[in-house]
Design an enzyme around this catalytic site. Structure first.
Site, short mmCIF file in Angstrom:
data_model
loop_
_atom_site.label_atom_id
_atom_site.label_comp_id
_atom_site.label_asym_id
_atom_site.label_seq_id
_atom_site.Cartn_x
_atom_site.Cartn_y
_atom_site.Cartn_z
N ASP A 13 4.24 22.06 48.52
CA ASP A 13 3.64 21.03 47.67
C ASP A 13 2.36 21.56 47.04
OD1 ASP A 13 3.85 18.65 46.38
OD2 ASP A 13 3.28 17.38 48.05
N ASN A 14 1.27 20.82 47.13
CA ASN A 14 0.07 21.18 46.37
C ASN A 14 -0.79 22.22 47.08
OD1 ASN A 14 0.94 18.26 45.86
ND2 ASN A 14 -0.25 18.79 44.06
N GLU A 16 6.07 8.15 48.39
CA GLU A 16 4.97 8.92 48.98
C GLU A 16 3.89 7.93 49.38
OE1 GLU A 16 3.54 12.06 46.44
OE2 GLU A 16 2.22 12.87 47.98
N HIS A 51 9.35 23.17 46.57
CA HIS A 51 8.59 22.06 45.97
C HIS A 51 7.12 22.45 45.91
CE1 HIS A 51 7.85 17.49 45.56
NE2 HIS A 51 6.66 18.08 45.48
N HIS A 89 10.05 12.66 43.10
CA HIS A 89 9.02 12.37 44.11
C HIS A 89 9.18 10.88 44.44
CE1 HIS A 89 7.07 16.03 42.69
NE2 HIS A 89 6.09 15.89 43.55
N LYS A 105 -0.94 22.58 38.88
CA LYS A 105 -2.12 21.87 39.40
C LYS A 105 -2.99 22.76 40.29
CE LYS A 105 -0.30 17.12 39.81
NZ LYS A 105 1.15 17.18 39.57
N HIS A 117 3.49 22.80 43.01
CA HIS A 117 2.86 22.35 41.76
C HIS A 117 1.95 23.47 41.26
CE1 HIS A 117 4.09 18.06 42.01
NE2 HIS A 117 4.13 18.33 43.31
ZN LIG Z 1 4.96 17.21 44.81
#
Ligand SMILES: [Zn+2]
Length: 424
Positions: free
Chosen positions: A318-319, A221, A66, A218, A71, A68
């Site tokens: 994630d990010n 959250e 997972h 998602h 981004k 991104h």
């Molecule tokens: Zn995410």
């Protein structure tokens, strides 16, 4: 060229006295000392020239399910104003409209992939912001990246929009579903507790079903206990008898709910066979954040209780250096280290390593890599003999073998992104 804390010769060798997680070799023990022979780039049964590892830990290359990549690294030009979830959403949306050309997305994706590769990751799923017209820009870039990185990192893409992005999911999200299908992607959505979520999810599953797509959400959250969209997804999967893989990420609100209710939801999740992916670093950053107030909650979902129910739990990055998470470097050793500290995975089952290895590979339906003869010798060797040594240091001097050869583990310079960071 950086190759780690010691030289590993190429060719037909046997890594003597390697310390490996028991779960990677089918043993019940936490750690096992073993020898690993490498011949023609694969793990072999035939012993070669001995190379004494003196109990250094050897891990299979990681899977990060997972992320991104689209981004990543926009932070210098798009900082989150207050570190909040809403601040992240609005900042990313503005930056996307202003700056996400094909070249911009490709350059940042490539940077993140270089980091991941150098840290020892071999498979990644990335979410791709797919609100039109970004889907038409980013998916072809993703396809180019997947091609360019084939053989080094196996890439999967999952579309991403908020469930409230269109008046009708059926109409608004259909063209994205076509693009996802065309690129062999996964169909994704962010679920919020909107009043007509059931209808929106129904339309989402119709779009996915008609194209034979897997799903990746998602969900929840937030630390608001009333957000129960994971529960609705589980109910709908059970109701429809949906049998393609479904992954749900975050699920933070479970940690703020009444336990009986949360456990009842987990029973549904287990029955529905959902895969769960927890993003502990991003959760710690965004959840329970209020200016001037010390956070009380950690944001992590109920991973122990999920594991106890047989739910397939993974951890992921994630990010990375964007408004949703200001730090991170696509390093799965960091992710596992943080997951262990945040989720108290130590003093628990010995096989949590599967959460960055076999579990995400199962969720992504790609072959599980075991440290077994016949497998490609894609290995991470660390200057540590036990977990406490592994997680005490950043392991910046790790050795990454791909096909039995040590790769250059030099990380890309941030300055290579400077030309993208002038404020538009
Ligand atoms: Zn995410």
């Amino acid at each position: 060229m950086m190759q780690g804390f010691r030289d590993i010769p190429e060719g037909h060798i046997t890594l003597k006295n390697a310390t490996v997680p028991g779960c990677c070799v089918g043993a019940d023990e936490d750690l096992v000392t073993t020898d690993i022979s490498i011949k023609d780039g694969k793990i072999s049964e035939n012993p070669g020239t001995p190379v004494d590892l003196a109990n250094a830990m050897v891990l299979p290359c990681f899977t990060d399910m997972h992320t991104h990549l689209d981004k990543g690294h926009i932070l210098p030009r798009a900082a989150n104003p207050d570190g909040s979830f809403m601040g992240a959403l609005t900042t990313v949306a503005a930056d996307r409209s202003a700056n996400w050309s094909a070249e911009d997305v490709a350059t940042r994706m490539d940077f993140s992939l270089k980091c991941a590769f150098a840290h020892g990751t071999k498979a990644i799923r990335t979410h791709i912001d797919s609100l039109s017209p970004q889907d038409e820009i980013s998916w072809p870039v993703f396809a180019e990246m997947r091609e360019a990185w084939a053989g080094r990192i196996e890439l999967q893409g999952s579309s991403l929009i908020g469930c409230d992005s269109y008046e009708s999911i059926k109409d608004g999200y259909a063209s994205s579903a076509d693009i996802v299908a065309e690129h062999g992607g996964i169909f994704g959505m962010v679920t919020y507790p909107v009043p007509d979520l059931k209808q929106r999810l129904g339309e989402f599953f119709d779009l996915a079903g008609a194209r034979g797509l897997e799903a990746d959400f998602h969900s929840d959250e937030t630390m608001d206990p009333s957000s129960e969209t994971l529960r609705l997804i589980a109910e709908m999967v059970l109701e429809a008898g949906w049998d393609r893989p479904v992954t749900v990420g975050h699920c933070c609100s479970l940690s703020a709910q009444d336990e009986a209710r949360a456990f009842d939801t987990l029973d549904l999740v287990a029955n529905a066979g959902l895969n769960i992916v927890s993003l502990p670093m991003c959760n710690l950053y965004l959840q329970d954040r209020l200016t001037g107030r010390t956070p009380r909650g950690r944001g992590i979902t109920l991973v122990h209780e999920m594991k106890a129910r047989g739910i397939n739990v993974s951890f992921a990055s994630d990010n990375t250096r964007d408004p949703f998470y200001a730090y991170g470097d696509m390093d799965m050793i960091e992710v596992l280290r943080q997951a262990i500290r945040i989720g108290h995975l130590d003093h628990s089952d010995p096989d949590w390593f599967t959460s960055v290895d076999a579990n995400p590979r199962n969720a992504m339906t790609i072959a599980t890599s075991k440290l077994a003869p016949g497998e490609t010798a894609d290995l991470v060797i660390c200057n540590a003999r036990r977990w406490s040594e592994l997680f005490a240091r950043p392991q910046s001097d790790r050795i990454v073998l791909r096909g039995g050869r040590a790769i250059d583990t030099t990380l890309p310079a941030y300055s290579t992104l400077d030309h993208l960071m002038e404020i538009a």
